[in-house]
Design a protein around this motif. Sequence first.
Motif, PDB file in Angstrom:
ATOM      1  N   UNK A  62       0.383  -5.208  -9.069  1.00 61.42           N
ATOM      2  CA  UNK A  62      -0.993  -4.997  -8.616  1.00 61.42           C
ATOM      3  C   UNK A  62      -1.705  -6.327  -8.445  1.00 61.42           C
ATOM      4  N   UNK A  63      -2.739  -6.302  -7.600  1.00 63.99           N
ATOM      5  CA  UNK A  63      -3.494  -7.512  -7.298  1.00 63.99           C
ATOM      6  C   UNK A  63      -4.785  -7.619  -8.105  1.00 63.99           C
ATOM      7  N   UNK A  64      -5.225  -6.502  -8.700  1.00 58.88           N
ATOM      8  CA  UNK A  64      -6.463  -6.491  -9.463  1.00 58.88           C
ATOM      9  C   UNK A  64      -6.472  -5.287 -10.395  1.00 58.88           C
ATOM     10  N   UNK A  65      -7.396  -5.303 -11.336  1.00 62.62           N
ATOM     11  CA  UNK A  65      -7.588  -4.163 -12.227  1.00 62.62           C
ATOM     12  C   UNK A  65      -9.056  -3.767 -12.210  1.00 62.62           C
ATOM     13  N   UNK A  66      -9.339  -2.474 -12.366  1.00 68.07           N
ATOM     14  CA  UNK A  66     -10.731  -2.017 -12.357  1.00 68.07           C
ATOM     15  C   UNK A  66     -11.349  -2.069 -13.747  1.00 68.07           C
ATOM     16  N   UNK A  67     -12.655  -1.830 -13.818  1.00 66.77           N
ATOM     17  CA  UNK A  67     -13.328  -1.647 -15.097  1.00 66.77           C
ATOM     18  C   UNK A  67     -12.715  -0.427 -15.773  1.00 66.77           C
ATOM     19  N   UNK A  68     -12.559  -0.469 -17.085  1.00 64.86           N
ATOM     20  CA  UNK A  68     -11.939   0.642 -17.792  1.00 64.86           C
ATOM     21  C   UNK A  68     -12.965   1.590 -18.409  1.00 64.86           C
ATOM     22  N   UNK A 106       0.279  -4.732  -2.615  1.00 68.85           N
ATOM     23  CA  UNK A 106       0.777  -5.096  -1.289  1.00 68.85           C
ATOM     24  C   UNK A 106       1.556  -3.923  -0.702  1.00 68.85           C
ATOM     25  N   UNK A 107       1.190  -3.561   0.516  1.00 74.12           N
ATOM     26  CA  UNK A 107       1.875  -2.453   1.183  1.00 74.12           C
ATOM     27  C   UNK A 107       3.245  -2.893   1.673  1.00 74.12           C
ATOM     28  N   UNK A 108       4.246  -2.141   1.300  1.00 79.17           N
ATOM     29  CA  UNK A 108       5.563  -2.179   1.919  1.00 79.17           C
ATOM     30  C   UNK A 108       6.005  -0.729   1.979  1.00 79.17           C
ATOM     31  N   UNK A 109       6.948  -0.440   2.818  1.00 80.04           N
ATOM     32  CA  UNK A 109       7.436   0.942   2.896  1.00 80.04           C
ATOM     33  C   UNK A 109       7.939   1.406   1.535  1.00 80.04           C
ATOM     34  N   UNK A 110       8.659   0.530   0.832  1.00 76.48           N
ATOM     35  CA  UNK A 110       9.195   0.870  -0.477  1.00 76.48           C
ATOM     36  C   UNK A 110       8.080   1.098  -1.501  1.00 76.48           C
ATOM     37  N   UNK A 111       7.125   0.164  -1.568  1.00 72.33           N
ATOM     38  CA  UNK A 111       6.024   0.317  -2.517  1.00 72.33           C
ATOM     39  C   UNK A 111       5.264   1.619  -2.286  1.00 72.33           C
ATOM     40  N   UNK A 112       4.922   1.883  -1.034  1.00 72.83           N
ATOM     41  CA  UNK A 112       4.076   3.031  -0.712  1.00 72.83           C
ATOM     42  C   UNK A 112       4.831   4.355  -0.828  1.00 72.83           C
ATOM     43  N   UNK A 113       5.942   4.472  -0.091  1.00 74.48           N
ATOM     44  CA  UNK A 113       6.626   5.762   0.007  1.00 74.48           C
ATOM     45  C   UNK A 113       7.560   6.067  -1.164  1.00 74.48           C
ATOM     46  N   UNK A 114       8.230   5.063  -1.686  1.00 68.66           N
ATOM     47  CA  UNK A 114       9.233   5.294  -2.722  1.00 68.66           C
ATOM     48  C   UNK A 114       8.663   5.183  -4.128  1.00 68.66           C
ATOM     49  N   UNK A 115       7.810   4.187  -4.355  1.00 69.48           N
ATOM     50  CA  UNK A 115       7.324   3.936  -5.714  1.00 69.48           C
ATOM     51  C   UNK A 115       6.029   4.677  -6.038  1.00 69.48           C
ATOM     52  N   UNK A 116       5.017   4.557  -5.181  1.00 68.51           N
ATOM     53  CA  UNK A 116       3.685   5.070  -5.514  1.00 68.51           C
ATOM     54  C   UNK A 116       3.484   6.527  -5.103  1.00 68.51           C
ATOM     55  N   UNK A 137      -6.228  -9.198  11.297  1.00 65.25           N
ATOM     56  CA  UNK A 137      -5.377 -10.325  11.647  1.00 65.25           C
ATOM     57  C   UNK A 137      -5.253 -11.317  10.500  1.00 65.25           C
ATOM     58  N   UNK A 138      -4.100 -11.916  10.393  1.00 67.61           N
ATOM     59  CA  UNK A 138      -3.855 -13.000   9.460  1.00 67.61           C
ATOM     60  C   UNK A 138      -4.141 -12.626   7.999  1.00 67.61           C
ATOM     61  N   UNK A 139      -3.789 -11.391   7.627  1.00 72.59           N
ATOM     62  CA  UNK A 139      -3.966 -10.972   6.240  1.00 72.59           C
ATOM     63  C   UNK A 139      -2.839 -10.034   5.841  1.00 72.59           C
ATOM     64  N   UNK A 140      -2.618  -9.953   4.557  1.00 77.77           N
ATOM     65  CA  UNK A 140      -1.580  -9.062   4.036  1.00 77.77           C
ATOM     66  C   UNK A 140      -2.003  -7.614   4.248  1.00 77.77           C
ATOM     67  N   UNK A 141      -1.036  -6.753   4.447  1.00 79.59           N
ATOM     68  CA  UNK A 141      -1.320  -5.322   4.505  1.00 79.59           C
ATOM     69  C   UNK A 141      -1.354  -4.841   3.060  1.00 79.59           C
ATOM     70  N   UNK A 142      -2.460  -4.206   2.708  1.00 83.08           N
ATOM     71  CA  UNK A 142      -2.647  -3.756   1.342  1.00 83.08           C
ATOM     72  C   UNK A 142      -2.810  -2.244   1.287  1.00 83.08           C
ATOM     73  N   UNK A 143      -2.561  -1.700   0.131  1.00 83.03           N
ATOM     74  CA  UNK A 143      -2.784  -0.288  -0.130  1.00 83.03           C
ATOM     75  C   UNK A 143      -3.519  -0.169  -1.459  1.00 83.03           C
TER      76      UNK A 143
END
Length: 133
Positions: free
Chosen positions: A18-24, A58-68, A104-110
């Motif tokens: 993960x890239x960040x964490x929320x308030x708990x 970070x969005x990848x096919x594996x992260x999105x469809x297989x893991x999450x 443009x010029x940024x990572x695809x995120x989910x």
Amino acid sequence: MLYGKKKGTVKFTELVEIKDTPDTGSDPEQIDVTTLKRKTKAYVEGRTDNPAQSFTYNYTEDNFHTKVKPYCDGNIHDFLVKYPDGTGTTIKGSAKTRINGISLNSAIEATLIITPVDIDFKTSTEVTALLAD
């Protein structure tokens, strides 16, 4: 790092980086208990809120469809956030995920959004015991 545990399993396994964490949590509500005799207002602590837990990854096919996405089935699952110092937070709740806007010029995120039933804080020793070897 974010870990997940499906029903019927004992240990948490790595879900996605993960890239960040929320308030708990949130500030408690204030309940006004002022009486006519008082010159100033008086309050007692009310309930706190467990806000939605949103995690960017970070969005990848594996992260999105297989893991999450398998955790986004409408059921209650257990999640664990492990912080850099080894401590962590367990979250019990249902999850949804989405692909964020793309530019443009940024990572695809989910984003993974967990609607919590319960949030609990864990020591580093407790976190280690919860993780699969």
